[in-house]
Enzyme design. Structure first.
Site, PDB file in Angstrom:
ATOM      1  N   SER A  82       0.830  -1.214   0.000  1.00  0.00           N
ATOM      2  CA  SER A  82       0.000   0.000   0.000  1.00  0.00           C
ATOM      3  C   SER A  82       0.854   1.249   0.000  1.00  0.00           C
ATOM      4  O   SER A  82       0.402   2.299  -0.432  1.00  0.00           O
ATOM      5  CB  SER A  82      -0.843   0.074   1.277  1.00  0.00           C
ATOM      6  OG  SER A  82      -1.710  -0.986   1.359  1.00  0.00           O
TER       7      SER A  82
ATOM      8  N   ASN B  22      -5.218   6.078  -1.866  1.00  0.00           N
ATOM      9  CA  ASN B  22      -4.690   6.524  -0.576  1.00  0.00           C
ATOM     10  C   ASN B  22      -4.169   7.956  -0.623  1.00  0.00           C
ATOM     11  O   ASN B  22      -3.911   8.556   0.414  1.00  0.00           O
ATOM     12  CB  ASN B  22      -3.599   5.572  -0.072  1.00  0.00           C
ATOM     13  CG  ASN B  22      -4.223   4.346   0.574  1.00  0.00           C
ATOM     14  OD1 ASN B  22      -5.383   4.382   0.995  1.00  0.00           O
ATOM     15  ND2 ASN B  22      -3.480   3.259   0.635  1.00  0.00           N
TER      16      ASN B  22
ATOM     17  N   HIS C 114      -2.458  -3.697  -6.402  1.00  0.00           N
ATOM     18  CA  HIS C 114      -2.925  -3.253  -5.083  1.00  0.00           C
ATOM     19  C   HIS C 114      -4.414  -3.521  -4.934  1.00  0.00           C
ATOM     20  O   HIS C 114      -5.245  -2.822  -5.524  1.00  0.00           O
ATOM     21  CB  HIS C 114      -2.609  -1.756  -4.907  1.00  0.00           C
ATOM     22  CG  HIS C 114      -2.916  -1.233  -3.546  1.00  0.00           C
ATOM     23  ND1 HIS C 114      -3.428   0.019  -3.328  1.00  0.00           N
ATOM     24  CD2 HIS C 114      -2.786  -1.807  -2.324  1.00  0.00           C
ATOM     25  CE1 HIS C 114      -3.597   0.198  -2.024  1.00  0.00           C
ATOM     26  NE2 HIS C 114      -3.214  -0.892  -1.398  1.00  0.00           N
TER      27      HIS C 114
ATOM     28  N   GLU D  33      -5.552  -1.503  -8.127  1.00  0.00           N
ATOM     29  CA  GLU D  33      -4.653  -0.527  -8.746  1.00  0.00           C
ATOM     30  C   GLU D  33      -3.460  -1.284  -9.332  1.00  0.00           C
ATOM     31  O   GLU D  33      -2.751  -1.984  -8.597  1.00  0.00           O
ATOM     32  CB  GLU D  33      -4.175   0.496  -7.704  1.00  0.00           C
ATOM     33  CG  GLU D  33      -5.283   1.425  -7.203  1.00  0.00           C
ATOM     34  CD  GLU D  33      -4.816   2.399  -6.131  1.00  0.00           C
ATOM     35  OE1 GLU D  33      -5.317   3.528  -6.098  1.00  0.00           O
ATOM     36  OE2 GLU D  33      -3.954   2.038  -5.304  1.00  0.00           O
TER      37      GLU D  33
HETATM   38  P1  NAI Z   1      -0.983  -9.554   7.617  1.00  0.00           P
HETATM   39  O1  NAI Z   1      -0.074  -9.194   8.729  1.00  0.00           O
HETATM   40  O2  NAI Z   1      -2.398  -9.925   7.884  1.00  0.00           O
HETATM   41  O3  NAI Z   1      -0.326 -10.786   6.801  1.00  0.00           O
HETATM   42  C1  NAI Z   1       1.017 -10.845   6.408  1.00  0.00           C
HETATM   43  C2  NAI Z   1       1.408 -12.321   6.310  1.00  0.00           C
HETATM   44  O4  NAI Z   1       2.687 -12.390   5.682  1.00  0.00           O
HETATM   45  C3  NAI Z   1       1.522 -13.023   7.655  1.00  0.00           C
HETATM   46  O5  NAI Z   1       0.765 -14.208   7.639  1.00  0.00           O
HETATM   47  C4  NAI Z   1       3.018 -13.312   7.787  1.00  0.00           C
HETATM   48  O6  NAI Z   1       3.275 -14.530   8.466  1.00  0.00           O
HETATM   49  C5  NAI Z   1       3.450 -13.401   6.360  1.00  0.00           C
HETATM   50  N1  NAI Z   1       4.870 -13.099   6.127  1.00  0.00           N
HETATM   51  C6  NAI Z   1       5.615 -12.118   6.690  1.00  0.00           C
HETATM   52  N2  NAI Z   1       6.855 -12.121   6.190  1.00  0.00           N
HETATM   53  C7  NAI Z   1       6.904 -13.146   5.285  1.00  0.00           C
HETATM   54  C8  NAI Z   1       7.918 -13.641   4.420  1.00  0.00           C
HETATM   55  N3  NAI Z   1       9.137 -13.108   4.391  1.00  0.00           N
HETATM   56  N4  NAI Z   1       7.619 -14.685   3.619  1.00  0.00           N
HETATM   57  C9  NAI Z   1       6.378 -15.230   3.636  1.00  0.00           C
HETATM   58  N5  NAI Z   1       5.391 -14.801   4.438  1.00  0.00           N
HETATM   59  C10 NAI Z   1       5.637 -13.761   5.240  1.00  0.00           C
HETATM   60  O7  NAI Z   1      -0.885  -8.349   6.574  1.00  0.00           O
HETATM   61  P2  NAI Z   1      -1.978  -7.859   5.501  1.00  0.00           P
HETATM   62  O8  NAI Z   1      -2.889  -6.894   6.133  1.00  0.00           O
HETATM   63  O9  NAI Z   1      -2.533  -9.056   4.808  1.00  0.00           O
HETATM   64  O10 NAI Z   1      -1.043  -7.029   4.504  1.00  0.00           O
HETATM   65  C11 NAI Z   1      -0.151  -7.643   3.631  1.00  0.00           C
HETATM   66  C12 NAI Z   1       0.311  -6.654   2.585  1.00  0.00           C
HETATM   67  O11 NAI Z   1      -0.824  -6.111   1.915  1.00  0.00           O
HETATM   68  C13 NAI Z   1       1.093  -5.457   3.105  1.00  0.00           C
HETATM   69  O12 NAI Z   1       2.063  -5.114   2.142  1.00  0.00           O
HETATM   70  C14 NAI Z   1       0.042  -4.375   3.213  1.00  0.00           C
HETATM   71  O13 NAI Z   1       0.579  -3.078   3.094  1.00  0.00           O
HETATM   72  C15 NAI Z   1      -0.818  -4.699   1.996  1.00  0.00           C
HETATM   73  N6  NAI Z   1      -2.206  -4.227   2.038  1.00  0.00           N
HETATM   74  C16 NAI Z   1      -2.937  -4.333   3.187  1.00  0.00           C
HETATM   75  C17 NAI Z   1      -4.258  -3.904   3.208  1.00  0.00           C
HETATM   76  C18 NAI Z   1      -5.081  -4.029   4.443  1.00  0.00           C
HETATM   77  O14 NAI Z   1      -6.145  -3.380   4.512  1.00  0.00           O
HETATM   78  N7  NAI Z   1      -4.699  -4.831   5.413  1.00  0.00           N
HETATM   79  C19 NAI Z   1      -4.895  -3.321   2.012  1.00  0.00           C
HETATM   80  C20 NAI Z   1      -4.059  -3.332   0.841  1.00  0.00           C
HETATM   81  C21 NAI Z   1      -2.758  -3.724   0.883  1.00  0.00           C
END
Ligand code: NAI
Length: 505
Positions: free
Chosen positions: A123, A194, A144, A156
């Site tokens: 993001s 954003n 995105h 996006e």
């Molecule tokens: P989250 O914390 O729920 O999930 C992240 C997952 O990635 C976790 O299960 C973790 O164990 C895993 N992980 C971490 N490092 C890792 C690695 N090196 N290799 C493999 N797995 C790994 O995070 P979320 O909310 O799903 O966000 C993920 C991405 O999406 C981020 O880049 C965030 O900025 C982006 N994003 C999030 C949104 C939201 O509303 N939560 C909306 C749009 C984008």
């Protein structure tokens, strides 16, 4: 470039909220999908979660069980990165840390085929920066999604400096084949949504800070007059103040502390206090057991109104006049400069000046300013503000007239641009700047705001409908009133006006 064929293996890395949602979208579309997370068991757990959520939809009669089974058959949990080697598209949705993501993409490059597309769901990180150390940055882009990915239509497609247009177009067509509404954008802070959405929060926060009205009233104005699904306070309570504040700070810093994106001290204080919104039980509102949600404030009036005179009111008010007439109020229409007279009251749409200032500038007595509504034919509420020397009886008559039309009426202190008008003007201004700077097309900016954050109308189409001269005037008056760079009008608004065209032409 066509979309990836359905037989193409897709891999999603990171099985958190976003990764699981994205994997579900791709699997539902018909791709074989591998889901990998470096936390042991997380990918399998996420697939079980998808099964459970889809099962609920089946139970509710919203999804065929065969669709759930077909989706699950396409999903495979992986516990080692090398298992993703046969992927044609890898979408990363891991923790939002540049170094960790870079390390992952370096490994992927050495693992995957040279023509495998690599995408990040980041993001806030720059796609150009993420790609900088790749051997083949041309096949790398942002993809995105919005939360929850299976529900939100917008994607996006973010091109960094080195992204090949073929790669961006394949990702665009693939997202479309997945039933999403993709838009193209360049890698700039906040991408489209954003960035362009910042004023939605910022203007409400400022109005609250200045005591223009309370949070419930400001939220109700954005909802019931502006047509937004939620006001800024209830929405940030839902998003989480830690998340929303972090996005604002990241956009603010990325634009070299451009004061247009200045974070709010009110929101910082909530974060400092741990009042993160719904998830912590308290934010702007109290969500703890037994707490009562405050009601918006509405004015009432005992005045009786049978007649009003519309003097050259803009077409925006046709719906209001029709509502008055349907309630038996006699409306006399005559040429004029956009005033609605009722008894002693003189009503007018705000032009961004404070009521007291406009009353003095134009020599108007008993001036009551109206806030904008998305559509006065269906609005349920309208905001008003009045000049310091407006007689209480005139305010009463104005309230009686608007109430007669079936509108709840909320008072704001004498604030430039009131609530909905200044919010819409600022959204349009930010959207215009994004278009001017080539971040995305005018059409894609509006589409993104409708599909990504459910705005009732694209801000640029809204500005076209209001008239760009009106929007420019509102911004100029806001800038003059505050003396701040924050409200400076975009060059694109001035250029369109000078060329006699709309933003959408
Ligand atoms: P989250 O914390 O729920 O999930 C992240 C997952 O990635 C976790 O299960 C973790 O164990 C895993 N992980 C971490 N490092 C890792 C690695 N090196 N290799 C493999 N797995 C790994 O995070 P979320 O909310 O799903 O966000 C993920 C991405 O999406 C981020 O880049 C965030 O900025 C982006 N994003 C999030 C949104 C939201 O509303 N939560 C909306 C749009 C984008």
């Amino acid at each position: 470039m066509p979309a990836l064929p359905l037989s193409a293996q897709v891999a999603v890395i990171g099985a958190g909220a976003m990764g699981a949602g994205i994997a579900q979208v791709a699997a539902q579309a018909g791709h074989p999908v591998k889901l990998y997370d470096n936390r042991p068991g997380a990918a399998a757990q996420a697939i079980a979660g998808i099964d459970q959520r889809m099962g609920q939809r089946v139970k509710a009669g919203k999804l065929a069980d065969s669709a759930r089974l077909a989706c699950l058959a396409n999903l495979q949990a992986c516990d080692a990165l090398p298992q993703l080697a046969d992927a044609r598209l890898v979408i990363e949705a891991i923790v939002e840390q540049l170094a960790v993501k870079r390390q992952l993409f370096a490994e992927l490059e050495s693992l995957c085929a040279p023509d495998c597309l690599l995408a990040s769901n980041t993001s806030s990180l720059s796609i150009t920066t993420l790609a900088a150390e790749l051997a083949h940055p041309e096949r790398f882009a942002g993809l995105h999604f919005f939360n929850p990915a299976p529900v939100m239509a917008l994607v996006e497609v973010v091109s960094g400096l080195a992204t090949a247009s073929d790669a961006a177009h394949t990702l665009y067509d693939t997202a479309r084949a997945w039933g999403k509404q993709p838009v193209h954008t360049r890698s700039t802070p906040g991408f489209i949504v954003n960035r362009v959405a910042r004023p939605f929060y910022a203007e409400s926060l400022r109005l609250l800070q200045e005591g223009a009205a309370d949070s419930a009233t400001l939220d109700a104005l954005l909802r019931e007059a502006g047509g937004f699904a939620m006001g800024a306070f209830e929405l940030t309570d839902l998003i989480g103040h830690d998340v929303n504040y972090a996005v604002t700070c990241s956009v603010f810093d990325a634009y070299y502390q451009d004061m247009r994106f200045q974070p709010s001290l009110i929101q910082k204080e909530l974060v400092d206090a741990g009042r993160l919104g719904r998830k912590s039980g308290q934010g702007f509102y109290d969500y703890r057991e037994g707490a009562q949600r405050p009601l918006p404030r509405s004015l009432s009036s005992n005045a009786s109104v049978e007649h009003c005179v519309a003097e050259g009111l803009p077409p925006l008010f046709d719906g209001l006049l029709a509502r008055l007439e349907s309630q038996g109020v006699a409306v006399t229409r005559r040429p004029g400069s956009g005033l609605l007279r009722c008894g002693e009251a003189v009503l007018a749409l705000s032009d961004g000046r404070m009521a007291s200032q406009r009353a003095r500038d134009q020599g108007l007595q008993n001036l009551v300013l109206l806030d904008l509504a998305l559509d006065f034919a269906s609005a349920r509420r309208v905001g008003i503000a009045w000049a310091s020397d407006t007689a209480p009886a005139a305010v009463d008559q104005a309230v009686a007239l608007l109430t007669r039309a079936g509108l709840a009426v909320s008072a704001l202190s004498d604030t430039p641009g009131l609530c909905v008008l200044r919010t819409v003007a600022m959204l349009a201004n930010e959207g215009a700047d994004a278009a001017l700077q080539g971040v995305a097309s005018v059409a894609d900016i509006d589409l993104a705001m409708r599909a990504g954050v459910n705005y009732p109308r694209g801000p640029l189409a809204w500005a076209d409908a209001l008239g760009l001269d009106r929007v420019l005037t509102v911004l100029q008056h806001l800038q003059a009133a505050y003396g701040e760079e924050r409200y400076r009008p975009s060059l694109l608004l001035r250029r369109c006006l000078a060329e006699g065209r709309h933003l959408h032409d």
